[in-house]
Scaffold this active site. Structure first.
Site, mmCIF file in Angstrom:
data_model
loop_
_atom_site.group_PDB
_atom_site.id
_atom_site.type_symbol
_atom_site.label_atom_id
_atom_site.label_comp_id
_atom_site.label_asym_id
_atom_site.label_seq_id
_atom_site.Cartn_x
_atom_site.Cartn_y
_atom_site.Cartn_z
ATOM 1 C CD GLU A 245 -3.228 -0.962 2.164
ATOM 2 O OE1 GLU A 245 -2.888 -0.284 3.166
ATOM 3 O OE2 GLU A 245 -4.275 -1.201 2.064
ATOM 4 C CD GLU B 61 -4.000 -6.091 2.582
ATOM 5 O OE1 GLU B 61 -4.981 -5.570 3.533
ATOM 6 O OE2 GLU B 61 -2.955 -6.037 2.409
HETATM 7 C C1 GLA Z 1 -4.037 -2.786 5.009
HETATM 8 C C2 GLA Z 1 -2.711 -3.170 4.863
HETATM 9 C C3 GLA Z 1 -2.755 -4.466 5.883
HETATM 10 C C4 GLA Z 1 -3.619 -4.273 7.200
HETATM 11 C C5 GLA Z 1 -5.107 -3.881 6.561
HETATM 12 C C6 GLA Z 1 -5.879 -3.746 7.767
HETATM 13 O O1 GLA Z 1 -4.911 -2.926 3.894
HETATM 14 O O2 GLA Z 1 -2.256 -3.415 3.707
HETATM 15 O O3 GLA Z 1 -1.354 -4.925 6.185
HETATM 16 O O4 GLA Z 1 -3.221 -3.352 7.826
HETATM 17 O O5 GLA Z 1 -4.778 -2.560 6.078
HETATM 18 O O6 GLA Z 1 -7.510 -3.608 7.469
#
Ligand code: GLA
Ligand code: ZN
Length: 670
Positions: free
Chosen positions: A149, A305
């Site tokens: 991210e 995710e």
């Molecule tokens: C992000 C991060 C993860 C985690 C999630 C929690 O997407 O990439 O490592 O912290 O948030 O929602």
């Protein structure tokens, strides 16, 4: 298209290095029960695999990779550069970021590297290279996940120097830069490159989000996006030295403001993204964001995710209700995903994410609602690989552009309530409610093949854009544009000669003034002389120059003047919304747009179900999902058809409860 992977990846972030090894064995047994076929590992393990500057230790990662390989799991291998190890901060404080307030940060948190620190770059590239050298030829490693991210800004001295280099490359001469930024305003003329400073709270920043010189701040946004993109490309190059072919991605964040994802996607083999709607996010917005992520490459993407149940970082972290995670997963697939991955597979015991949902919860066994729902979904997806690589095709294009996003939100006036994503979503919602497929495209994308282009708040019209839109309309296309369009060029300087600048002739109007309406202020409008409506946010005061008025203001000192217009141009038509209308009035005019453009919904019948379609060369796959709290009646069109997921035949007038999901496969007769 040919899918990127052999099966739908079903799994997610897995951090065995936070657990003793006897737990790993339990994990493997539970993954098997949940039909988990993939794990994303090593996302935040830099400190483990490089305990000090000159020492790498891959022994634990070797074991994890070996275990997952033995279990025939597909591995998404992260490069671990999303959080820096403590030793690096201690030895080289420059690797940390300087924030908007000018404070240089110490060790802590994550996403914490200065993108222009040569020390960070050196170690990140070295690490990515070592990982690729070690694991790149493992057949179970099927995807590289660079960093995590990417986000955030840095205002340190290294970044300031790099900004000057970036600007020199862009403008060549200091005169060109002064002109672009309109530096004669407030006596800002600079004579040497090193007089340029970063635009933060210590310089041009007004509050957290506004700026005295949008031209400078927009260039900083571009520079910042490019700086992180350079980091990504650098790691990718390090990987490619040892592994020429495994797909490379990084997980994006939907409409996240900081990075120009259209530019990023060009460097990625496959787009992946993390979907975390809040309990009250409209489903149409989630749908739009999926379409945007697909639109970056107009190709299937990865859902890297989502939470199986709950988040921890929203103000209110509601549980996903029974069936909701399944419905959301199919919504994701319906809009183009070829994978369903979770954050996370096992819930951590400490730090800020211990309340974040996971497939394996703190209780540690599989007798939980969340685990059962995950396992059921995993089983279904293991039989759905034919969906992979199928495509979504629309005749409607909705423009989304990060330069525009930055420019619109930096601009000072006419109202603070103009926010970019909300504006784009306002137009998307009309299509969503009618099950009309929409492709999200950039201003630079080819518009051939579309019948309708919707370009809301096209505030910044960069070189070539109005020409492209003109050609599109001349050839018979229908264009919708709105208030706050055609105002500035790429440097945020106004297109002179009357609003909407380069779109004026195309729209057949001249906007003389733009009124701002505070939340408590409403204008009245009359549509086609028969329907009364309300207008909000802004009111353009419009003169017709060839267009006809579809709506007039009936209140305020501009009563009698056009509020919405329609213009025949070439073989096509241009609609212009001079104000934000109430939903009924807006939909009424959009129906005209839809008919003018000849846009067909996926299903003619009115329904509150979300209906999406993916297509292979020979088949259509219809996804029917009920996101409404009340049961919905099955559209007659699908009565008697077989649901691909359950094998059940759908009955005429069948009631579909909330979150129920069906996929109907039909052969396409050409
Ligand atoms: C992000 C991060 C993860 C985690 C999630 C929690 O997407 O990439 O490592 O912290 O948030 O929602
Ligand atoms: Zn920096």
């Amino acid at each position: 298209m040919k899918p990127m992977f052999n099966r739908i990846l079903f799994g997610g972030d897995y951090n065995p290095n936070q657990w003793p090894q006897d737990i790993w064995q339990e994990d493997m047994a539970m993954f098997e029960k949940a039909h988990i076929n993939s794990a994303t590992i090593n996302v935040f393990s830099w400190a483990q695999i490089q305990p000090s500057e000159n020492q790498y230790d891959f022994s634990e990662l070797d074991q994890i990779v070996a275990l997952l390989s033995k279990e025939k799991k597909e591995i998404v291998l992260a490069t671990a550069t999303g959080a820096l190890p403590a030793w690096m901060f201690k030895t080289y404080p420059e690797v940390g970021r300087t924030d908007y307030q000018g404070r240089h940060h110490k060790f802590g948190q994550r996403h914490n590297a200065c993108p222009n620190s040569l020390v960070y770059q050196k170690y990140a590239a070295a690490l990515a290279g070592k990982l690729a050298e070690r694991y790149g030829d493992n057949p179970n490693v099927i995807c590289w996940h660079i960093n995590n991210e990417y986000q955030g800004d840095c205002y340190c001295d290294n970044c300031e120097k790099a900004f000057r280099v970036w600007l020199k490359d862009k403008y060549q001469t200091i005169d060109a830069l002064n002109k672009a930024w309109n530096m004669s305003f407030w006596g800002h003329t600079v004579y040497e490159w090193d007089e340029i400073v970063l635009p933060n709270a210590l310089s041009e920043g007004i509050g957290q989000d506004k700026t005295a010189f949008a031209g400078i701040s927009i260039d900083y946004r571009r520079f910042s996006s490019d700086s992180l993109l350079e980091n990504f490309k650098m790691e990718r190059a390090a990987i490619r030295q040892f592994d020429p072919s495994t797909p490379v991605t990084t997980n994006l964040m939907g409409t996240f403001k900081g990075l120009d994802y259209f530019k990023w996607a060009k460097e990625m083999d496959i787009v992946s993204w993390d979907n975390y709607p809040a309990y009250n996010t409209p489903w149409s917005l989630v749908s739009m964001t999926h379409d945007l992520m697909r639109g970056l490459k107009q190709q299937p993407f990865m859902l890297m995710e989502q939470t199986p149940s709950q988040q921890n970082w929203q103000p209110y972290n509601s549980l996903k209700k029974p069936g909701q995670m399944r419905a959301q997963s199919y919504q994701t697939i319906a809009h183009g995903a070829d994978t369903i991955q979770f954050f996370q597979l096992r819930r951590s015991i400490g730090a800020c994410e211990k309340f974040h949902g996971a497939v394996i919860e703190h209780v540690g066994h599989e007798n939980t609602r969340v685990f059962r729902e995950t396992a059921d979904l995993g089983k279904e997806l293991s039989q759905l690989s034919e969906i992979m690589g199928t495509e979504n095709h629309g005749k409607t294009a909705l423009l989304f552009d990060w330069d525009n996003y930055w420019a619109l939100e930096y601009t000072s006036g006419p109202t603070i309530d103009l926010t970019y994503v909300d504006q784009i979503h306002h137009y998307y919602r009309y299509f969503y409610d009618r099950n009309i497929p929409v492709d999200m495209v950039s201003e630079m994308d080819d518009l051939t093949g579309y019948d309708l282009v919707v370009a809301p708040v096209l505030y910044m019209v960069k070189a070539g854009v109005s020409e492209r839109l003109t050609t599109f309309v001349e050839k018979g296309g229908t264009l919708v544009t709105t208030y706050m369009s055609g105002i500035v060029d790429q440097s945020d300087n106004v297109h002179l000669g009357g609003y909407p600048g380069p779109l004026r002739e195309l729209a057949g109007i001249w906007v003389e003034e733009i009124d701002a309406l505070a939340p408590e202020q409403v204008n009245q409008v009359r549509i086609n002389d028969h329907l009364s409506g309300s207008s909000y946010l802004v009111s353009d005061i419009i003169h017709l120059e060839g267009a006809e008025a579809l709506a007039h203001y009936t209140s305020n000192f501009y009563a009698g003047m056009p509020a919405v217009t329609k213009h025949a141009y070439g073989k096509g038509t241009v609609f212009y919304f001079g104000t934000r209308l109430d939903t009924a009035s807006f939909d009424h005019i959009m129906n005209d747009v839809k008919e003018t453009a000849g846009i067909e919904p996926i299903l003619a019948e009115q329904t509150a179900l979300e209906i999406t379609r993916r297509q292979s060369e020979s088949h259509d796959y219809y996804f029917l999902i009920n996101f409404q709290s009340a049961p919905q009646t099955l559209p007659a069109r699908f009565a008697g058809k077989v649901d691909l997921l359950s094998g059940m035949t759908l009955e005429d007038k069948q009631q579909l409860p909330q979150y129920s999901t069906y996929i109907i496969k039909e052969e396409r007769h050409l």
